[in-house]
Enzyme design. Structure first.
Site, PDB file in Angstrom:
ATOM      1  N   GLU A 196     -10.218   4.140   3.845  1.00  0.00           N
ATOM      2  CA  GLU A 196      -9.117   5.246   3.204  1.00  0.00           C
ATOM      3  C   GLU A 196      -9.767   4.379   1.442  1.00  0.00           C
ATOM      4  OE1 GLU A 196      -5.427   5.716   6.051  1.00  0.00           O
ATOM      5  OE2 GLU A 196      -5.349   4.168   4.016  1.00  0.00           O
ATOM      6  N   GLU A 254      -9.611  12.895   8.245  1.00  0.00           N
ATOM      7  CA  GLU A 254      -9.099  13.737   8.049  1.00  0.00           C
ATOM      8  C   GLU A 254     -10.295  15.679   8.040  1.00  0.00           C
ATOM      9  OE1 GLU A 254      -7.061  14.104   3.947  1.00  0.00           O
ATOM     10  OE2 GLU A 254      -7.897  11.653   3.991  1.00  0.00           O
ATOM     11  N   HIS A 260      -3.934  13.983   1.430  1.00  0.00           N
ATOM     12  CA  HIS A 260      -3.994  13.040   2.361  1.00  0.00           C
ATOM     13  C   HIS A 260      -2.799  12.948   3.662  1.00  0.00           C
ATOM     14  CE1 HIS A 260      -5.433   9.502   5.107  1.00  0.00           C
ATOM     15  NE2 HIS A 260      -4.008   9.327   4.604  1.00  0.00           N
ATOM     16  N   ASP A 296      -8.852   0.508   2.014  1.00  0.00           N
ATOM     17  CA  ASP A 296      -8.250   0.419   3.131  1.00  0.00           C
ATOM     18  C   ASP A 296      -8.960   0.522   4.960  1.00  0.00           C
ATOM     19  OD1 ASP A 296      -5.911  -0.676   4.275  1.00  0.00           O
ATOM     20  OD2 ASP A 296      -4.581   1.216   4.399  1.00  0.00           O
ATOM     21  N   GLU A 318      -9.197   4.653  -2.221  1.00  0.00           N
ATOM     22  CA  GLU A 318      -8.041   4.224  -3.159  1.00  0.00           C
ATOM     23  C   GLU A 318      -8.369   3.622  -4.288  1.00  0.00           C
ATOM     24  OE1 GLU A 318      -4.732   2.427  -0.744  1.00  0.00           O
ATOM     25  OE2 GLU A 318      -5.131   3.393   1.664  1.00  0.00           O
ATOM     26  N   THR A 328      -9.356  -5.222   4.425  1.00  0.00           N
ATOM     27  CA  THR A 328      -8.955  -4.585   3.104  1.00  0.00           C
ATOM     28  C   THR A 328     -10.224  -5.270   2.126  1.00  0.00           C
ATOM     29  OG1 THR A 328      -6.540  -4.084   3.382  1.00  0.00           O
ATOM     30  CG2 THR A 328      -7.391  -3.506   1.160  1.00  0.00           C
ATOM     31  N   ARG A 337      -7.640   3.863  13.588  1.00  0.00           N
ATOM     32  CA  ARG A 337      -6.239   4.709  14.084  1.00  0.00           C
ATOM     33  C   ARG A 337      -6.122   4.603  15.252  1.00  0.00           C
ATOM     34  NH1 ARG A 337      -5.587   6.015   9.059  1.00  0.00           N
ATOM     35  NH2 ARG A 337      -7.269   7.144   7.636  1.00  0.00           N
ATOM     36  N   GLN A 381      -3.150   2.068  15.476  1.00  0.00           N
ATOM     37  CA  GLN A 381      -2.647   2.812  14.578  1.00  0.00           C
ATOM     38  C   GLN A 381      -1.124   3.690  15.425  1.00  0.00           C
ATOM     39  OE1 GLN A 381      -3.591   4.556  10.944  1.00  0.00           O
ATOM     40  NE2 GLN A 381      -1.756   4.414   9.933  1.00  0.00           N
ATOM     41  N   ARG A 424       2.408  16.673  13.093  1.00  0.00           N
ATOM     42  CA  ARG A 424       3.714  17.359  13.140  1.00  0.00           C
ATOM     43  C   ARG A 424       3.665  19.325  12.821  1.00  0.00           C
ATOM     44  NH1 ARG A 424       4.586  12.484  10.877  1.00  0.00           N
ATOM     45  NH2 ARG A 424       4.255  13.449   8.780  1.00  0.00           N
ATOM     46  N   LYS A 466      -4.436  -2.216  10.036  1.00  0.00           N
ATOM     47  CA  LYS A 466      -4.653  -2.463   9.202  1.00  0.00           C
ATOM     48  C   LYS A 466      -4.489  -3.354   8.419  1.00  0.00           C
ATOM     49  CE  LYS A 466      -3.093   1.696   7.225  1.00  0.00           C
ATOM     50  NZ  LYS A 466      -3.563   2.714   6.633  1.00  0.00           N
ATOM     51  N   TYR A 525       2.677   2.422  15.188  1.00  0.00           N
ATOM     52  CA  TYR A 525       3.076   2.555  14.174  1.00  0.00           C
ATOM     53  C   TYR A 525       4.466   3.450  14.628  1.00  0.00           C
ATOM     54  CZ  TYR A 525       3.093   8.656  14.421  1.00  0.00           C
ATOM     55  OH  TYR A 525       3.789   9.518  14.629  1.00  0.00           O
ATOM     56  N   THR A 542      -4.773   6.679   0.084  1.00  0.00           N
ATOM     57  CA  THR A 542      -6.263   7.617   0.119  1.00  0.00           C
ATOM     58  C   THR A 542      -5.841   8.967  -0.358  1.00  0.00           C
ATOM     59  OG1 THR A 542      -6.145   6.993   2.642  1.00  0.00           O
ATOM     60  CG2 THR A 542      -7.423   8.709   1.997  1.00  0.00           C
ATOM     61  N   TYR A 561       0.738   5.137  -0.534  1.00  0.00           N
ATOM     62  CA  TYR A 561       1.108   6.846  -0.004  1.00  0.00           C
ATOM     63  C   TYR A 561       0.577   7.949  -1.062  1.00  0.00           C
ATOM     64  CZ  TYR A 561       0.592   9.912   4.318  1.00  0.00           C
ATOM     65  OH  TYR A 561       0.567  10.165   5.525  1.00  0.00           O
ATOM     66  N   ASP A 595       1.028  -0.968   0.227  1.00  0.00           N
ATOM     67  CA  ASP A 595       0.233   0.279  -0.293  1.00  0.00           C
ATOM     68  C   ASP A 595       0.777   1.005   0.064  1.00  0.00           C
ATOM     69  OD1 ASP A 595      -2.497   1.156   0.283  1.00  0.00           O
ATOM     70  OD2 ASP A 595      -2.762   1.657   1.827  1.00  0.00           O
TER      71      ASP A 595
END
Length: 430
Positions: free
Chosen positions: A208, A375, A139, A242, A210, A266, A246, A249, A148, A262, A253, A361, A134, A132
Site C-alpha cells: 500500500e 486494485e 482506493h 503498509d 502511503e 510497515t 489480503r 485480512q 460490495r 497488517k 476483518y 493508500t 483510509y 493508519d
C-alpha cells in the site's frame, strides 16, 4: 538555492529540503542528522564543534542532537524546527553568511559530513502509537467495489470523517529491512459450508503506497487539537508501505477490521521531510477541506490542504529486472494530516511526540495509478512486468521500492527510497 556543496541535480535531498533522521556511522552511536545531496550532516558532531554558534536560540537545546531518536527535537515545536532548518540552509548556501562554520572549516567538514553510503539509517522516532487512516478516496472506492459493488462501495460515514484503525507500532521498520511473508489463518474457499480456515503462508501479499506524518507537539488528555492549530502539532512526513496480507485480512476483518493482516511489518523512509519544506507544493485534495458536509471541527480554512507530490511504485523480481507498476500523486487524498489529527483527538485522545499517522493508500482513477496491487489485478487479472513475467500478488524475492519527489531539477524535495524485499515465510512446527 545554490550550494557550495556539490549536490546531484536529481537528488531528493536538495538544499530546498533538509530532512531529519537518525544515523550511526564510523562506529559512533546514534545521532540526529540531516540529509543533503549524497551526504548526511551529523548534527551532534556539528553542535559539539560549535556549528550552531551563530544560532543562539538553539543553544539551550543542543543535547537533543545526541539523542537516539528525533522525539526530543520534535517536541521543541515547529518554530524551532524552522529556525534550525533555515540556519542549516544558510550554512550550505554558496553565498553563506557563515563561511567559517562549515564551508571553510575542513576539520568539521571531515568529521560531521558523512557520505550516505557509509551511514546506517534507523527508524527516526520512537513510535508510541501508530494509527493508519483510509483517506485515499479512490482506493477506498476501488476496494469497496470489489467487496460490495459500485452502488455501495463507500460506507455512509466515509465522506464525513477520516476512517482509521489502530495498527502496530513495534513492527514499523526503516527502508531496506527485509520482510518475511507472514503465516496465518486463510479461508481457501469462501463459498464452502461450513467455513473452516487453514493455516499457511500468505498467498496474496500486497503493498500500500502511503504517506505518513509524525506528531511533534503533544496535547493533554481530554483536550482536543483544533483544526486551526493541528498543523503545528505535526513534525514532518515520510513515505510508507503498509504491507498487507489480503487473504489473512479477508478472513479476519469482520467485525473489527485488520489485525494480523497488517501487523507483521510497515516500512517507512528514514528521513522526515518537514512541513515547511513541503509548503511550496500545497494543493487542493480530491474535495475542498471546508466542504459543507464536514462538521465544523474538521473544516480547514484553506482548500490547499494536501501536497502535489508525484509518487511511484517499482517492483524488481529476483532476477533483477525492474518495472514501474504504478504512478500516483499525493493530491489523491480526501483528508489532510491536520484533519486526521483533529479527528483523532476530538474525543480528548492525547497524542505524543513520535506518534505516527498513516494516510491510507494513495490511488488515482486511471489504470496504472493504483497504490495497491489488489486494485490493479482485482486478485485475478495479472499485471505484466518488464521481463514478460506476471504478478497477481507479490512473490518471494520481489523487491518493492516506493518513491516520492516534488519540485524541479536541482531543487527536489523528496523522501528517498522506501525499500522492502520479500523473504519466504518462516516454517513453523505447529
Amino acid at each position: 538555492m545554490a550550494s557550495w556543496l556539490q549536490i546531484p541535480k536529481n537528488s531528493p535531498f536538495s538544499l530546498a529540503n533538509i530532512p531529519f533522521g537518525i544515523i550511526s556511522a564510523r562506529s559512533a552511536s546514534r545521532a540526529v542528522a540531516i540529509a543533503i545531496g549524497d551526504y548526511a550532516l551529523n548534527l551532534n558532531t556539528f553542535a559539539s564543534s560549535g556549528g550552531f554558534a551563530q544560532l543562539p536560540e538553539i543553544q539551550p537545546h543542543l543535547s537533543v542532537f545526541g539523542q537516539p531518536t528525533l522525539n526530543a527535537f520534535a517536541a521543541l515545536g515547529r518554530p524551532v524546527h524552522r529556525q534550525v532548518r533555515e540556519y542549516i540552509q544558510n550554512v550550505f548556501r554558496v553565498d553563506t553568511p557563515f563561511p567559517q562554520v562549515l564551508k571553510e572549516n575542513a576539520p568539521l567538514q571531515k568529521d560531521a559530513l558523512v557520505p550516505l553510503s557509509e551511514v546506517t539509517n534507523h527508524v527516526p522516532m520512537q513510535i508510541g502509537d501508530y494509527t493508519d487512516f483510509y483517506a485515499g478516496l479512490n482506493h477506498a472506492y476501488n476496494v469497496g467495489v470489489l467487496f460490495r459493488g459500485p452502488d455501495n462501495a463507500l460506507q455512509p460515514n466515509y465522506k464525513h470523517l477520516p476512517v482509521a484503525y489502530h495498527s502496530r507500532a513495534s513492527s514499523v521498520v526503516t527502508s531496506g529491512t527485509p520482510i518475511h511473508r507472514p503465516n496465518g489463518q486463510i479461508l481457501a474457499n469462501p463459498t464452502a459450508t461450513p467455513k473452516v480456515p487453514a493455516f499457511s503462508p500468505c498467498k496474496r501479499l500486497d503493498i500500500e503506497l502511503e504517506l505518513a506524518a509524525f506528531v511533534s507537539t503533544p496535547n493533554d488528555l481530554g483536550h482536543p487539537v483544533s483544526i486551526n492549530n493541528a498543523e503545528d502539532h505535526i513534525f514532518g512526513v515520510v513515505l510508507m508501505n503498509d504491507w498487507s496480507a489480503r487473504d489473512i485480512q479477508a478472513w479476519e476483518y469482520v467485525p473489527l477490521g485488520p489485525f494480523n493482516a497488517k501487523n507483521f511489518a510497515t516500512t517507512i523512509t528514514p528521513w522526515v521531510v518537514l512541513l515547511d519544506a513541503l509548503e511550496p507544493f500545497r494543493s487542493a485534495g480530491l474535495e475542498p477541506g471546508d466542504r459543507d458536509s464536514l462538521l465544523p471541527y474538521l473544516r480547514e480554512k484553506r482548500a490547499a490542504n494536501v501536497y502535489d507530490i508525484p509518487l511511484e511504485v517499482e517492483l524488481t523480481n529476483e532476477g533483477g529486472k525492474s518495472s514501474v507498476i504504478a504512478k500516483s500523486n499525493a493530491k489523491n487524498l480526501l483528508y489532510s494530516f491536520p484533519q486526521m489529527l483533529a479527528h483523532h483527538t476530538i474525543t480528548g485522545c492525547n497524542m505524543n511526540p513520535g506518534d505516527l499517522l498513516g494516510s491510507g493508500t494513495i490511488s488515482g482513477t486511471e489504470p496504472g495509478t493504483q497504490g495497491s496491487i489488489l486494485e490493479q489485478t482485482n486478485g485475478k487479472n495479472p499485471i505484466k512486468l518488464a521481463d514478460g513475467s506476471e504478478r497477481i500478488f507479490l512473490e518471494d524475492g520481489d523487491t518493492v521500492v516506493l518513491r516520492g519527489m516534488a519540485g524541479t531539477e536541482g531543487n527536489y524535495v523528496g523522501f528517498g527510497d522506501c525499500v522492502g524485499k520479500i523473504l519466504p515465510a518462516i516454517k513453523l512446527d505447529i
